[in-house]
Design a protein around this motif. Structure first.
Motif, PDB file in Angstrom:
ATOM      1  N   PHE A  66       0.794  -1.223   0.000  1.00 23.05           N
ATOM      2  CA  PHE A  66       0.000   0.000   0.000  1.00 23.05           C
ATOM      3  C   PHE A  66       0.834   1.284   0.000  1.00 23.05           C
ATOM      4  N   ARG A  67       2.033   1.247   0.584  1.00 28.79           N
ATOM      5  CA  ARG A  67       2.835   2.472   0.668  1.00 28.79           C
ATOM      6  C   ARG A  67       4.320   2.120   0.694  1.00 28.79           C
ATOM      7  N   LYS A  68       5.178   3.124   0.975  1.00 27.86           N
ATOM      8  CA  LYS A  68       6.631   2.925   0.987  1.00 27.86           C
ATOM      9  C   LYS A  68       7.109   2.696   2.425  1.00 27.86           C
ATOM     10  N   PRO A  69       7.436   1.465   2.783  1.00 23.87           N
ATOM     11  CA  PRO A  69       7.937   1.220   4.144  1.00 23.87           C
ATOM     12  C   PRO A  69       9.345   1.799   4.302  1.00 23.87           C
ATOM     13  N   LEU A  70       9.544   2.541   5.381  1.00 27.43           N
ATOM     14  CA  LEU A  70      10.831   3.167   5.688  1.00 27.43           C
ATOM     15  C   LEU A  70      11.294   4.097   4.565  1.00 27.43           C
ATOM     16  N   GLY A  71      10.338   4.570   3.728  1.00 28.16           N
ATOM     17  CA  GLY A  71      10.674   5.481   2.640  1.00 28.16           C
ATOM     18  C   GLY A  71      11.310   4.802   1.438  1.00 28.16           C
ATOM     19  N   ILE A  72      11.375   3.487   1.447  1.00 32.20           N
ATOM     20  CA  ILE A  72      11.997   2.747   0.338  1.00 32.20           C
ATOM     21  C   ILE A  72      11.013   2.672  -0.820  1.00 32.20           C
ATOM     22  N   SER A  73      11.403   3.170  -1.981  1.00 31.11           N
ATOM     23  CA  SER A  73      10.494   3.225  -3.133  1.00 31.11           C
ATOM     24  C   SER A  73      10.672   2.059  -4.100  1.00 31.11           C
ATOM     25  N   TYR A  74      11.748   1.299  -3.971  1.00 25.89           N
ATOM     26  CA  TYR A  74      11.993   0.215  -4.913  1.00 25.89           C
ATOM     27  C   TYR A  74      11.016  -0.939  -4.672  1.00 25.89           C
ATOM     28  N   ARG A  75      10.222  -1.214  -5.698  1.00 29.30           N
ATOM     29  CA  ARG A  75       9.272  -2.337  -5.664  1.00 29.30           C
ATOM     30  C   ARG A  75       8.261  -2.224  -4.515  1.00 29.30           C
ATOM     31  N   THR A  76       7.925  -1.012  -4.126  1.00 29.97           N
ATOM     32  CA  THR A  76       6.897  -0.822  -3.097  1.00 29.97           C
ATOM     33  C   THR A  76       5.722  -0.062  -3.703  1.00 29.97           C
ATOM     34  N   GLU A  77       4.708   0.248  -2.864  1.00 28.55           N
ATOM     35  CA  GLU A  77       3.462   0.860  -3.354  1.00 28.55           C
ATOM     36  C   GLU A  77       2.905   0.053  -4.533  1.00 28.55           C
ATOM     37  N   ILE A  78       2.816  -1.244  -4.315  1.00 27.90           N
ATOM     38  CA  ILE A  78       2.439  -2.157  -5.398  1.00 27.90           C
ATOM     39  C   ILE A  78       1.055  -1.840  -5.944  1.00 27.90           C
ATOM     40  N   LEU A  79       0.107  -1.564  -5.067  1.00 27.10           N
ATOM     41  CA  LEU A  79      -1.255  -1.283  -5.518  1.00 27.10           C
ATOM     42  C   LEU A  79      -1.307  -0.029  -6.375  1.00 27.10           C
ATOM     43  N   LYS A  80      -0.618   1.008  -5.954  1.00 30.27           N
ATOM     44  CA  LYS A  80      -0.633   2.269  -6.693  1.00 30.27           C
ATOM     45  C   LYS A  80       0.082   2.137  -8.031  1.00 30.27           C
ATOM     46  N   ARG A  81       1.267   1.498  -8.041  1.00 32.41           N
ATOM     47  CA  ARG A  81       2.059   1.383  -9.266  1.00 32.41           C
ATOM     48  C   ARG A  81       1.389   0.485 -10.308  1.00 32.41           C
ATOM     49  N   ASN A  82       0.625  -0.490  -9.844  1.00 27.59           N
ATOM     50  CA  ASN A  82       0.002  -1.443 -10.763  1.00 27.59           C
ATOM     51  C   ASN A  82      -1.504  -1.250 -10.871  1.00 27.59           C
ATOM     52  N   ARG A  83      -1.951  -0.034 -10.578  1.00 28.44           N
ATOM     53  CA  ARG A  83      -3.396   0.218 -10.554  1.00 28.44           C
ATOM     54  C   ARG A  83      -4.075  -0.142 -11.875  1.00 28.44           C
ATOM     55  N   GLY A  84      -3.509   0.283 -12.991  1.00 31.72           N
ATOM     56  CA  GLY A  84      -4.123   0.002 -14.289  1.00 31.72           C
ATOM     57  C   GLY A  84      -4.265  -1.478 -14.547  1.00 31.72           C
ATOM     58  N   ARG A  85      -3.187  -2.224 -14.295  1.00 29.23           N
ATOM     59  CA  ARG A  85      -3.218  -3.670 -14.535  1.00 29.23           C
ATOM     60  C   ARG A  85      -4.186  -4.363 -13.586  1.00 29.23           C
ATOM     61  N   ILE A  86      -4.210  -3.913 -12.322  1.00 28.10           N
ATOM     62  CA  ILE A  86      -5.119  -4.509 -11.346  1.00 28.10           C
ATOM     63  C   ILE A  86      -6.576  -4.210 -11.722  1.00 28.10           C
ATOM     64  N   LEU A 417      -8.229   4.755  -3.066  1.00 27.93           N
ATOM     65  CA  LEU A 417      -8.260   3.337  -3.427  1.00 27.93           C
ATOM     66  C   LEU A 417      -7.417   2.525  -2.457  1.00 27.93           C
ATOM     67  N   THR A 418      -6.241   3.066  -2.110  1.00 30.14           N
ATOM     68  CA  THR A 418      -5.372   2.368  -1.162  1.00 30.14           C
ATOM     69  C   THR A 418      -6.061   2.201   0.191  1.00 30.14           C
ATOM     70  N   GLU A 419      -6.672   3.281   0.682  1.00 32.04           N
ATOM     71  CA  GLU A 419      -7.367   3.220   1.974  1.00 32.04           C
ATOM     72  C   GLU A 419      -8.555   2.267   1.914  1.00 32.04           C
ATOM     73  N   PHE A 420      -9.283   2.279   0.780  1.00 30.79           N
ATOM     74  CA  PHE A 420     -10.457   1.412   0.648  1.00 30.79           C
ATOM     75  C   PHE A 420     -10.054  -0.063   0.698  1.00 30.79           C
ATOM     76  N   VAL A 421      -9.055  -0.441  -0.133  1.00 26.96           N
ATOM     77  CA  VAL A 421      -8.636  -1.846  -0.186  1.00 26.96           C
ATOM     78  C   VAL A 421      -8.007  -2.261   1.131  1.00 26.96           C
ATOM     79  N   GLU A 422      -7.163  -1.390   1.694  1.00 24.55           N
ATOM     80  CA  GLU A 422      -6.516  -1.720   2.959  1.00 24.55           C
ATOM     81  C   GLU A 422      -7.542  -1.906   4.069  1.00 24.55           C
TER      82      GLU A 422
END
Length: 460
Positions: A66-86, A417-422
């Motif tokens: 759902f978000r960036k843990p510890l501010g790490i952006s690599y391969r995080t925020e999966i729901l947001k980055r893949n919204r179109g495909r999802i 969307l993130t808040e709703f799914v979470e």
């Protein structure tokens, strides 16, 4: 305490206990002077360290959805980055699998709609409610009719027949006038307009809403997936009721256009109009068959004796006996009494007798309901009609489902969307963190035991 707090507490406890059992830091070392004691402390230390590592890893994985843990952006925020495909996957899954026509119809086919109707009629006072509803519809229809126009239409025919004083012929003449194409179209137009008002009434909307709730609960069953998808589509009971109202009102509107059309219409429209007119004609004829011609015959004689104009009498008779209005003579008497004694403090209650067609309508409804209850053939036809109607509606509007889903999902911002799914799955995801800590502890202890065994054999 919710699962998120439990998972966080488990992780924190694991970290504290891992530090508390670390050699050189743990006060337990001073107590564990024997080899067995040292083994137990080491076992706990490795278990808590592994539990902390497992809990941290699973916290990172769950948060990364759902978000960036510890501010790490690599391969995080999966729901947001893949919204179109999802979104595309959800649309494909819902429209082609979960909410496809066959799945919905499978649920509908399991229901015996005829039995549901019979249960409503017999166990929920449906028979009486249906009678009152029919009375309300007809009363609303009659309230919009012009009794003077009807009396003027009947009077010429009545005057031709009056010499013979044949009440049956008079009744037949009235039926012929009412069932003429010209008048029946007008009456049915008013009836459809009245039906639309009845559909929009709070009582009817509440009854339909309850049935929608029953069907929706039967469809969802124990399936959390179906409930989640329906919720994400915003297919609440209120939304389904709104869609149903729109479709029924459209059907009523289309039928009204048929009756009000003065030009050419297609064959299907003509058949619909004829079917409605034939049903109306049969109702009028059934009512006429039970009409008390003897009493009416006596009233006709009274008219002649008192030399009352037929048109005035017919209008008054329609207003009082058909439309249920108060007798003008009574109103005139009350008005005269009030003029004579304006200081009178008494309350005058007017008791209106039931319209003469009430009993006719009630008997007809009872007859048809009893016939339906006793006839498996009629029940089967009704059940098939309802299911075929639902299937046709699904077939016609199923193509709108992908558009509805996409339109609904596009209304969400990324954060919404993130808040709703979470909010829907967070509680279950937190169990992954708890399980990660527990499993990590078990694996850490097992590896420690294996290491100790190996070390024992090597040193031995």
């Amino acid at each position: 305490m919710d699962n998120k707090m439990k998972a966080t507490a488990t992780l924190a406890a694991s970290a504290v206990l891992a530090a508390g059992t670390t050699p050189g830091l743990s006060p337990l070392i001073n107590l564990a002077t024997t080899s067995a004691g040292q083994f137990i402390v080491g076992l706990l230390n490795h278990g808590f360290i592994a539990a902390t590592i497992g809990g941290m890893a699973d916290w990172f994985a769950v948060t990364a959805l759902f978000r960036k843990p510890l501010g790490i952006s690599y391969r995080t925020e999966i729901l947001k980055r893949n919204r179109g495909r999802i979104t595309d996957a959800i649309i494909e899954f819902v429209s082609s699998d979960l909410l496809n026509t066959e799945n919905i119809m499978e649920t509908v086919r399991e229901e015996n709609t005829a039995k549901m109707l019979i249960d409503y009629l017999e166990k929920n006072h449906g028979r009486e409610k249906l009678k009152y509803l029919a009375r309300d519809v007809i009363n609303e229809l009659l309230a919009q009719t012009d009794s003077r126009a009807i009396s003027n239409a009947i009077t010429p025919i009545l005057e031709d027949e009056i010499k013979n004083l044949d009440a049956e012929k008079i009744t037949d003449a009235a039926v012929k006038v009412v069932t003429k194409d010209k008048y029946s179209r007008k009456i049915l137009t008013i009836l459809l307009q009245t039906g639309k008002k009845i559909l929009q009434s709070p009582h009817m909307q509440d009854a339909i809403y309850r049935k929608i709730t029953d069907l929706r609960e039967a469809y969802e069953g124990d399936s959390a997936g179906r409930a989640l998808v329906l919720s994400s589509l915003n297919l609440t009971d209120e939304k389904i009721l709104s869609i149903l109202n729109e479709n029924v009102e459209k059907k009523i509107g289309d039928t009204l256009k048929i009756f009000q059309s003065k030009g050419m219409v297609d064959n299907e429209a003509v058949d619909t109009a004829k079917s409605l007119q034939e049903t109306f004609k049969r109702f009028v004829q059934a009512a006429a068959a039970e009409f008390d011609t003897t009493n009416f015959h006596a009233q006709i004689k009274e008219i002649l004796d008192e030399k009352i104009k037929p048109a005035d009498y017919i209008q008054n008779w329609i207003d009082v006996n058909i439309r249920g209005e108060t007798e003008p003579v009574i109103l005139e008497k009350i008005s005269r009494e009030k003029v004579e004694d304006p200081t009178a403090g008494r309350i005058i209650e007017l008791k209106r007798s039931e319209q003469i067609w009430y009993s006719i309508l009630d008997n007809l409804i009872d007859e048809k309901i009893d016939e339906f209850i006793k006839s498996p053939v009629l029940q089967y036809k009704f059940d098939q009609f309802v299911k075929n109607f639902i299937a046709e509606m699904l077939e016609e509007y199923h193509g709108e489902i992908p558009n509805m889903i996409r339109e609904r999902l596009d209304k969400f911002t990324d954060e919404e969307l993130t808040e709703f799914v979470e909010g829907k799955v967070s509680d279950d995801l937190q169990m992954i963190r708890i399980n990660g800590s527990v499993c990590g502890a078990a694996v850490g202890m097992m590896l420690y035991i294996v290491a100790q065994i190996i070390e024992h054999f090597i040193s031995g």
